[in-house]
Design an enzyme around this catalytic site. Sequence first.
Site, PDB file in Angstrom:
ATOM      1  N   CYS A 143     -53.518  -5.425   0.475  1.00 14.76           N
ATOM      2  CA  CYS A 143     -52.388  -5.963   1.249  1.00 14.76           C
ATOM      3  C   CYS A 143     -51.359  -6.631   0.326  1.00 14.76           C
ATOM      4  CB  CYS A 143     -52.858  -7.019   2.253  1.00 14.76           C
ATOM      5  SG  CYS A 143     -54.439  -6.677   3.014  1.00 14.76           S
ATOM      6  N   ASP A 144     -51.822  -7.415  -0.634  1.00 16.65           N
ATOM      7  CA  ASP A 144     -50.909  -8.297  -1.377  1.00 16.65           C
ATOM      8  C   ASP A 144     -50.734  -7.953  -2.848  1.00 16.65           C
ATOM      9  OD1 ASP A 144     -50.642  -9.711   0.977  1.00 16.65           O
ATOM     10  OD2 ASP A 144     -52.291 -11.078   0.509  1.00 16.65           O
ATOM     11  N   CYS A 152     -57.000 -10.197  -0.060  1.00 16.92           N
ATOM     12  CA  CYS A 152     -56.819  -8.756   0.147  1.00 16.92           C
ATOM     13  C   CYS A 152     -55.891  -8.163  -0.912  1.00 16.92           C
ATOM     14  CB  CYS A 152     -56.274  -8.500   1.548  1.00 16.92           C
ATOM     15  SG  CYS A 152     -56.014  -6.758   1.896  1.00 16.92           S
TER      16      CYS A 152
END
Length: 310
Positions: free
Chosen positions: A137-138, A134
């Site tokens: 997200c990261d 992701c």
Amino acid sequence: MLDLAIIGGGPAGLSAGLYATRGGLKNVVMFEKGLPGGQITSSSEIENYPGSAEILSGLDFMAPWSEQCMRFGLKHAMEEVSRISKNADGTFTIALSGGKSEQAKSVIVCTGSTPKKANFEGEAEFFGKGVSTCATCDGFFYKNKEVVALGGGDTALEEALYLSHICSKVYLVHRRDTFRASPSTIEKVKNNPKIELILNVTVKKAYGDKTGLNGIIVVDAEGKERDIAVPGVFVFVGMNVNNAILKQEDGSFLCDMDENGNVVVDLNMHTSVKGLFAAGDLRIKASKQVVCAAGDGATAGIQALEYVNH
Ligand code: FAD
Ligand code: NAP
């Protein structure tokens, strides 16, 4: 007894909920193990939903969907479903992971799909410590650092572009020299000076230490290896269909499936079992697009309404 149980709260589940409740079904529960929105909430942007000219993140794009459904009476149960089975009287039992269960007259399965693993050495060991699926997200953890994006589909190329805005460099690693992604995305990637294409290679292994990932070794068809020293590797190698809840105690599936585990439906999203519908990414021949999942969900919602009322 629920009129309708919807399993999954992505674009398909939410659209099914909207049409079923707005059409008059009173007792409709959407079982979604997380927050509603589905896999698109992990995407950095969506620009191909018809009528939505503004480019939004997946999270922002999906936020109004559940609000709209709740207005018409859809209830969200934040529960994971473990199995759906059919009862002798034609109703369904929805078994929940916590041990409880619910009964429903009809069910729409909209459990979608989840990212596949690429299965290289070290992938599992460094998952969450440098290996991710992701970028939204990261990606920020790798601000001004170099990263790898693995894969050659729409997800890999779009997320490589997204990462190129945050990271100092993105190595796009793919096992062939042609891509599955749409031509316009391929063009953008090829014209991006921060993306280096590393083609016709497979990942041999990921390496690192206790603090996390330090890089990957890729190998070409002649066996020549290349060490790519990066703290982050984003794996975008396709999706698995989430069909486990249809598996019965004896290992068979509740309804007909194809050889790849996709649910067989007709044009009205009816499965081979009366009262059981499937919509979105997990059905046969799904185009795996938000607009298609939403269309499927709407169709299934209308059909479930008709099934319960008659
Ligand atoms: P999903 O969105 O997968 O939703 C399924 C839901 O079911 C999930 O919320 C999950 O938590 C829930 N669930 C699963 N199992 C259970 C269970 N046992 N119990 C309870 N809940 C459960 N499409 C586009 O049109 N445009 C794009 O730009 C685009 N970009 C993408 C970018 C990325 C990174 C990814 C991964 C996908 C992208 N897609 C895009 C594809 C799109 O997101 C999917 O086609 C769409 O979300 C499918 O919707 P769905 O409702 O079928 O399933
Ligand atoms: P995908 O289209 O299935 O592509 C997966 C890619 O990963 C392929 O290039 C494949 O290589 C590669 N791959 C598979 N297994 C691998 C392994 N073990 N090691 C290395 N590489 C591997 O998956 P996706 O990109 O996630 O897309 C899924 C669906 O969602 C598609 O239908 C896509 O169109 C849709 N989607 C749409 C959008 C959009 O419309 N903007 C955005 C994202 C996703 P090969 O090519 O060699 O097989």
